[in-house]
Scaffold this motif. Structure first.
Motif, mmCIF file in Angstrom:
data_model
loop_
_atom_site.group_PDB
_atom_site.id
_atom_site.type_symbol
_atom_site.label_atom_id
_atom_site.label_comp_id
_atom_site.label_asym_id
_atom_site.label_seq_id
_atom_site.Cartn_x
_atom_site.Cartn_y
_atom_site.Cartn_z
ATOM 1 N N ALA A 98 0.812 -1.152 0.022
ATOM 2 C CA ALA A 98 -0.152 0.027 0.096
ATOM 3 C C ALA A 98 0.772 1.352 -0.202
ATOM 4 C CB ALA A 98 -1.023 -0.128 1.211
ATOM 5 N N GLU A 99 2.100 1.094 0.650
ATOM 6 C CA GLU A 99 2.859 2.205 0.554
ATOM 7 C C GLU A 99 3.523 2.709 -0.737
ATOM 8 O OE1 GLU A 99 6.051 1.264 3.398
ATOM 9 O OE2 GLU A 99 4.734 1.117 5.121
ATOM 10 N N ASN A 100 3.431 1.699 -1.810
ATOM 11 C CA ASN A 100 4.004 1.852 -3.178
ATOM 12 C C ASN A 100 3.013 1.336 -4.083
ATOM 13 O OD1 ASN A 100 5.467 2.805 -5.272
ATOM 14 N ND2 ASN A 100 7.333 1.322 -4.758
ATOM 15 N N PRO A 101 1.742 1.830 -4.303
ATOM 16 C CA PRO A 101 0.971 1.144 -4.990
ATOM 17 C C PRO A 101 1.166 1.009 -6.561
ATOM 18 C CG PRO A 101 0.259 3.235 -4.322
ATOM 19 C CD PRO A 101 1.488 3.250 -3.896
ATOM 20 N N ASP A 102 2.146 1.926 -7.146
ATOM 21 C CA ASP A 102 2.148 1.844 -8.514
ATOM 22 C C ASP A 102 3.315 0.959 -8.779
ATOM 23 O OD1 ASP A 102 4.256 4.982 -8.955
ATOM 24 O OD2 ASP A 102 4.254 3.571 -7.129
ATOM 25 N N VAL A 103 3.683 -0.065 -8.265
ATOM 26 C CA VAL A 103 4.903 -1.013 -8.584
ATOM 27 C C VAL A 103 4.690 -1.791 -10.001
ATOM 28 C CG1 VAL A 103 6.152 -3.220 -7.705
ATOM 29 C CG2 VAL A 103 5.737 -1.331 -6.233
ATOM 30 N N VAL A 104 5.702 -1.754 -10.804
ATOM 31 C CA VAL A 104 5.556 -2.361 -12.048
ATOM 32 C C VAL A 104 6.655 -3.507 -12.106
ATOM 33 C CG1 VAL A 104 5.832 -2.009 -14.482
ATOM 34 C CG2 VAL A 104 4.761 -0.201 -13.217
ATOM 35 N N VAL A 105 6.201 -4.327 -12.234
ATOM 36 C CA VAL A 105 7.139 -5.798 -12.564
ATOM 37 C C VAL A 105 7.524 -5.723 -13.986
ATOM 38 C CG1 VAL A 105 7.524 -8.297 -12.099
ATOM 39 C CG2 VAL A 105 6.286 -6.993 -10.573
ATOM 40 N N ILE A 106 8.751 -5.893 -14.417
ATOM 41 C CA ILE A 106 8.921 -5.578 -15.725
ATOM 42 C C ILE A 106 9.254 -7.130 -16.235
ATOM 43 C CG2 ILE A 106 10.907 -5.294 -17.394
ATOM 44 C CD1 ILE A 106 11.401 -2.696 -15.767
ATOM 45 N N VAL A 180 13.393 -2.160 -22.935
ATOM 46 C CA VAL A 180 13.412 -2.163 -21.465
ATOM 47 C C VAL A 180 12.991 -3.759 -20.842
ATOM 48 C CG1 VAL A 180 12.216 -1.355 -19.289
ATOM 49 C CG2 VAL A 180 12.655 0.217 -21.071
ATOM 50 N N ALA A 181 11.970 -4.440 -21.465
ATOM 51 C CA ALA A 181 11.954 -5.737 -20.808
ATOM 52 C C ALA A 181 12.943 -6.507 -21.075
ATOM 53 C CB ALA A 181 10.600 -6.328 -21.745
ATOM 54 N N GLU A 182 13.581 -6.503 -22.355
ATOM 55 C CA GLU A 182 14.595 -7.461 -22.588
ATOM 56 C C GLU A 182 16.081 -7.361 -21.520
ATOM 57 O OE1 GLU A 182 15.676 -6.775 -26.628
ATOM 58 O OE2 GLU A 182 14.298 -8.030 -27.431
ATOM 59 N N ASN A 183 16.234 -6.099 -21.288
ATOM 60 C CA ASN A 183 17.443 -5.740 -20.416
ATOM 61 C C ASN A 183 16.877 -5.740 -18.878
ATOM 62 O OD1 ASN A 183 19.744 -5.021 -22.226
ATOM 63 N ND2 ASN A 183 17.866 -4.063 -23.003
ATOM 64 N N LEU A 184 15.500 -5.528 -18.589
ATOM 65 C CA LEU A 184 15.451 -5.512 -17.129
ATOM 66 C C LEU A 184 14.313 -6.377 -16.528
ATOM 67 C CD1 LEU A 184 15.308 -1.664 -16.605
ATOM 68 C CD2 LEU A 184 17.035 -3.081 -15.661
ATOM 69 N N PHE A 214 24.481 2.708 -15.450
ATOM 70 C CA PHE A 214 23.200 2.737 -15.040
ATOM 71 C C PHE A 214 22.375 1.581 -15.105
ATOM 72 C CE2 PHE A 214 18.625 4.358 -15.396
ATOM 73 C CZ PHE A 214 18.303 4.715 -13.843
ATOM 74 N N LEU A 215 22.288 1.124 -16.212
ATOM 75 C CA LEU A 215 21.395 -0.263 -16.739
ATOM 76 C C LEU A 215 22.101 -1.110 -15.546
ATOM 77 C CD1 LEU A 215 19.471 -1.848 -18.139
ATOM 78 C CD2 LEU A 215 21.197 -2.294 -19.704
ATOM 79 N N LYS A 216 23.479 -1.586 -15.723
ATOM 80 C CA LYS A 216 24.259 -2.350 -14.856
ATOM 81 C C LYS A 216 23.749 -2.326 -13.274
ATOM 82 C CE LYS A 216 28.040 -2.468 -18.036
ATOM 83 N NZ LYS A 216 29.462 -2.635 -18.085
ATOM 84 N N ALA A 217 23.547 -1.084 -12.931
ATOM 85 C CA ALA A 217 23.059 -1.092 -11.392
ATOM 86 C C ALA A 217 21.885 -1.579 -11.168
ATOM 87 C CB ALA A 217 23.506 0.468 -11.140
ATOM 88 N N LEU A 218 20.811 -1.258 -12.328
ATOM 89 C CA LEU A 218 19.699 -1.580 -11.994
ATOM 90 C C LEU A 218 19.426 -3.230 -12.147
ATOM 91 C CD1 LEU A 218 17.480 0.820 -14.245
ATOM 92 C CD2 LEU A 218 18.022 1.035 -11.924
#
Length: 317
Positions: A98-106, A180-184, A214-218
């Motif tokens: 509920a604290e983060n209702p906009d979570v997106v799972v890639i 985005v989907a392929e990399n994350l 940046f991508l590697k960190a994610l």
């Protein structure tokens, strides 16, 4: 009489079932165990009510005298079940969400596809704030605001001739969604972080994005301080030497990532207002990676500069 009661029982059953389903959507789903016992409780109450009805001598029931009593009992039962759902709707797992209702799972699911496409409107409006808008009278250009590449190839407004904005947006969004989907895959981001990642990828280009720190960190799950690694990369992976505009541009993306700026707000900020702020005010000690500045004065300067906003330029309601 039996037909009326049967209809009310049937309607009550589906009302309860629909209410439970609706509550799951509203609260981003009830935790698994809670959901199970709520279903069992509802079924038990329904069974109890049917058992009570089976004890009634229906031959002696007169229509118009007792029928409303049974209808009221049905409504009271439905109300009781709904009250139970509202009173016991949360558990530890869901309180956290509920604290983060906009979570997106890639991932490659239809749900991610829908969430990405919905968020892409903010990619367009934020890109309009960052890069401006040309030929604003033609609303189809909302899809072409700095987004003039599909499958890595440049396109022109003629390529979207006869298409609505939503059709054009889907074509362009699909290209970036795939990247985005392929990399994350498997990474969880907020909607604003997803928009920021997409904007970062657009500014770097496909190959520069894939080689970025940046991508590697994610990918390693280091979301908290990943913005410190935002830079512009060549296709080879080498970092580009940043001029003033690029450093200012990344400052906006970093503040979006940290939540200092909201993507919903930028649609009403004058376009290019970030360029009126000097690098000395944006960063500490000329360190353009780690020492990000942010305060109320900077926010005021971004918001109150003169010029058209993305909302005005794109003729949004």
């Amino acid at each position: 009489m039996l037909a009326i009661l049967a209809a009310f029982i049937f309607a009550g059953y589906w009302l309860v079932k629909g209410a439970i389903a609706l509550s799951s959507l509203t609260w981003d789903g009830i935790c698994w165990l809670g959901g199970q016992w709520l279903w069992l409780l509802g079924a038990a109450l329904l069974a109890l009510f049917i058992w009570a009805l089976s004890k009634v001598n229906w031959k002696n029931v007169k229509v118009g005298k007792n029928v409303w009593k049974y209808i009221l009992w049905i409504l009271a039962l439905i109300a009781a079940i709904l009250c139970i759902i509202f009173c016991f709707r949360s558990c530890d797992d869901k309180e956290g969400k509920a604290e983060n209702p906009d979570v997106v799972v890639i991932d490659n699911s239809k749900d991610f596809e829908r969430q990405f496409d919905e968020s892409f409107d903010y990619v367009v409006t934020t890109r309009a704030y960052l890069d401006g808008v040309q030929n604003a009278g033609d609303k189809i250009n909302r899809a072409l605001v700095g987004l003039k590449y599909v499958d890595g190839k440049p396109v022109s407004p003629d390529d979207f001739s006869g298409k609505t904005y939503d059709e054009a947006k889907r074509i362009i969004a699909k290209d970036w969604r795939t990247l985005v989907a392929e990399n994350l895959k498997g990474i969880e981001l907020s909607r604003q972080q997803l928009v920021t990642v997409t904007l970062f990828a657009m500014r770097n280009g496909k190959y520069g994005f894939e080689k970025s720190d940046f991508l590697k960190a994610l990918q390693e799950g280091r979301l908290a301080d990943a913005d410190k690694l935002m830079a512009l990369h060549k296709a080879s992976g080498d970092k580009r030497e940043l001029r003033t505009e690029a450093q200012q541009y990344l400052w906006v993306l970093k503040n979006l990532w940290r939540g200092n700026l909201k993507m919903e707000e930028l649609v009403d900020f004058p376009m290019f207002s970030y360029k009126t702020i000097s690098l000395e005010k944006m960063y500490e000690n000329s360190n353009y990676e780690n020492d990000l500045r942010w305060d109320a004065e900077l926010y005021h300067q971004l918001k109150n500069h003169s010029g058209k906003t993305p909302r005005e330029a794109l003729e949004l309601n």
